[in-house]
Design a protein around this motif. Structure first.
Motif, short mmCIF file in Angstrom:
data_model
loop_
_atom_site.label_atom_id
_atom_site.label_comp_id
_atom_site.label_asym_id
_atom_site.label_seq_id
_atom_site.Cartn_x
_atom_site.Cartn_y
_atom_site.Cartn_z
N TYR A 32 0.86 -1.17 0.00
CA TYR A 32 0.00 0.00 0.00
C TYR A 32 0.91 1.24 0.00
O TYR A 32 1.95 1.24 0.65
N PHE A 34 1.14 5.63 0.30
CA PHE A 34 0.45 6.79 0.87
C PHE A 34 1.32 8.04 0.70
O PHE A 34 2.55 7.97 0.69
N TYR A 36 1.34 11.73 2.85
CA TYR A 36 0.81 12.54 3.93
C TYR A 36 1.44 13.92 3.85
O TYR A 36 2.58 14.09 3.38
N LEU A 46 -3.65 12.74 5.64
CA LEU A 46 -3.56 11.92 4.45
C LEU A 46 -3.96 12.72 3.22
O LEU A 46 -5.04 13.30 3.17
N LYS A 49 -3.95 7.81 -1.33
CA LYS A 49 -3.42 6.48 -1.13
C LYS A 49 -3.63 5.65 -2.38
O LYS A 49 -4.52 5.92 -3.18
N PHE A 51 -4.10 1.56 -3.29
CA PHE A 51 -4.23 0.18 -2.84
C PHE A 51 -4.13 -0.79 -4.01
O PHE A 51 -3.44 -1.80 -3.95
N ILE A 96 0.69 -5.28 2.65
CA ILE A 96 -0.74 -5.51 2.48
C ILE A 96 -1.27 -6.49 3.52
O ILE A 96 -2.36 -6.32 4.04
N LYS A 97 -0.51 -7.50 3.80
CA LYS A 97 -1.01 -8.51 4.72
C LYS A 97 -0.05 -8.66 5.88
O LYS A 97 0.88 -9.46 5.82
N ALA A 98 -0.26 -7.88 6.89
CA ALA A 98 0.59 -7.97 8.08
C ALA A 98 -0.16 -7.35 9.23
O ALA A 98 -0.81 -6.33 9.08
N GLY A 100 -1.23 -5.15 12.06
CA GLY A 100 -0.89 -3.80 12.45
C GLY A 100 -0.67 -2.85 11.31
O GLY A 100 -0.74 -1.65 11.49
N ASN A 101 -0.39 -3.37 10.10
CA ASN A 101 -0.23 -2.51 8.93
C ASN A 101 0.75 -1.38 9.18
O ASN A 101 0.44 -0.21 9.00
N LYS A 102 1.94 -1.73 9.63
CA LYS A 102 2.93 -0.71 9.96
C LYS A 102 3.31 0.09 8.74
O LYS A 102 3.51 -0.44 7.66
N LEU A 103 3.46 1.39 8.95
CA LEU A 103 3.93 2.28 7.90
C LEU A 103 5.43 2.47 8.00
O LEU A 103 5.97 2.62 9.09
N ASN B 31 -5.95 -0.81 15.80
CA ASN B 31 -4.50 -0.59 15.80
C ASN B 31 -4.13 0.81 16.29
O ASN B 31 -4.78 1.79 15.92
N TYR B 35 5.09 6.90 16.95
CA TYR B 35 6.24 7.23 16.12
C TYR B 35 7.02 8.38 16.77
O TYR B 35 6.44 9.19 17.48
N PHE B 48 3.78 -0.54 18.33
CA PHE B 48 2.39 -0.51 17.93
C PHE B 48 1.61 -1.59 18.65
O PHE B 48 2.19 -2.52 19.23
#
Lengths: 115, 117
Positions: A32, A34, A36, A46, A49, A51, A96-98, A100-103, B31, B35, B48
């Protein structure tokens, strides 16, 4: 490990001119994506984005970005800059698949707008 | 609108103090994230949480801990503040779950600028 590079630390642009901010990422699969924006003293907002689907995405405030898979890039553009666009811009990616979707963020590009 | 509220905009603490940074979100998000933001480095993930009482280390967890006793609240703790922890701290939340498209969008608070003297 994934990483995001924003090659330009600072960009100065005249009001009314076009703006392009570069973003390149390193990741095993298409993540994904983004953009900001952070105005002085504020949190992050934001802009847009990506996807999946159409590789040209429209965002708020007249911004758009184009995903180019072959170049691992997601560059941000605006045709005509307004003084209020002076801010710091961050590109970010997320798997995409984790859980928490950490950035993962790039280092940011600070945009200055000349009258 | 999603609202992520950080309890303090500015904090000044002394070296060795225990520091609590609080973050509350009002949208029942699964979630939550902490940071730190430093010039030229962008935002780096400290910790997190993807559920109440669940937490995972991010990229730079050393010197920090977190607590999430309730879904809406996520606290960042500096057990013994040091000068190299002077920074801007940003909290964020997202709805989840993984692969959920717009549910992965993170919403940010206004930030807490912490100075450790």
């Amino acid at each position: 490990a994934q990483s995001v590079t924003q090659p330009d630390i600072h960009i100065t642009v005249s009001e009314g001119a076009s703006l392009e901010l570069r973003c390149n990422y390193s990741y095993g699969a298409t993540p994904y994506l983004f953009w900001y924006v952070q105005s002085p003293g504020q949190g992050l907002q934001l802009l847009l984005k990506y996807f999946s689907g159409d590789t040209l995405v429209q965002g708020i405030k007249g911004f758009e970005a184009e995903f180019k898979r072959s170049q691992s890039s997601f560059n941000l553009r605006k045709p005509s800059v307004h003084w209020s666009d002076a801010a710091e811009y961050f590109c970010a990616v997320a798997p995409i698949k984790a859980a928490g979707n950490k950035l993962t963020f790039g280092g940011g590009t600070r945009v200055l707008v000349k009258p | 609108d999603v609202k992520v509220t950080q309890s303090s905009r500015y904090l000044v603490k002394r070296t060795g103090e225990k520091v609590f940074l609080e973050c509350v979100q009002d949208m029942d998000h699964e979630n939550m994230f902490w940071y730190r933001q430093d010039p030229g480095l962008g935002l780096r993930l400290i910790y997190f949480s993807y559920d109440v009482k669940m937490k995972e280390k991010g990229d730079i967890p050393e010197g920090y801990s977190v607590s999430r006793e309730k879904k809406e609240r996520f606290s960042l703790i500096l057990e013994s503040a040091s000068t190299n922890q002077t920074s801007m701290y940003l909290c964020a939340s997202s709805l989840g779950p993984p692969g959920g498209g717009t549910k992965n969008i993170q919403y940010f608070g206004a930030g807490t600028r912490l100075s450790v003297l």
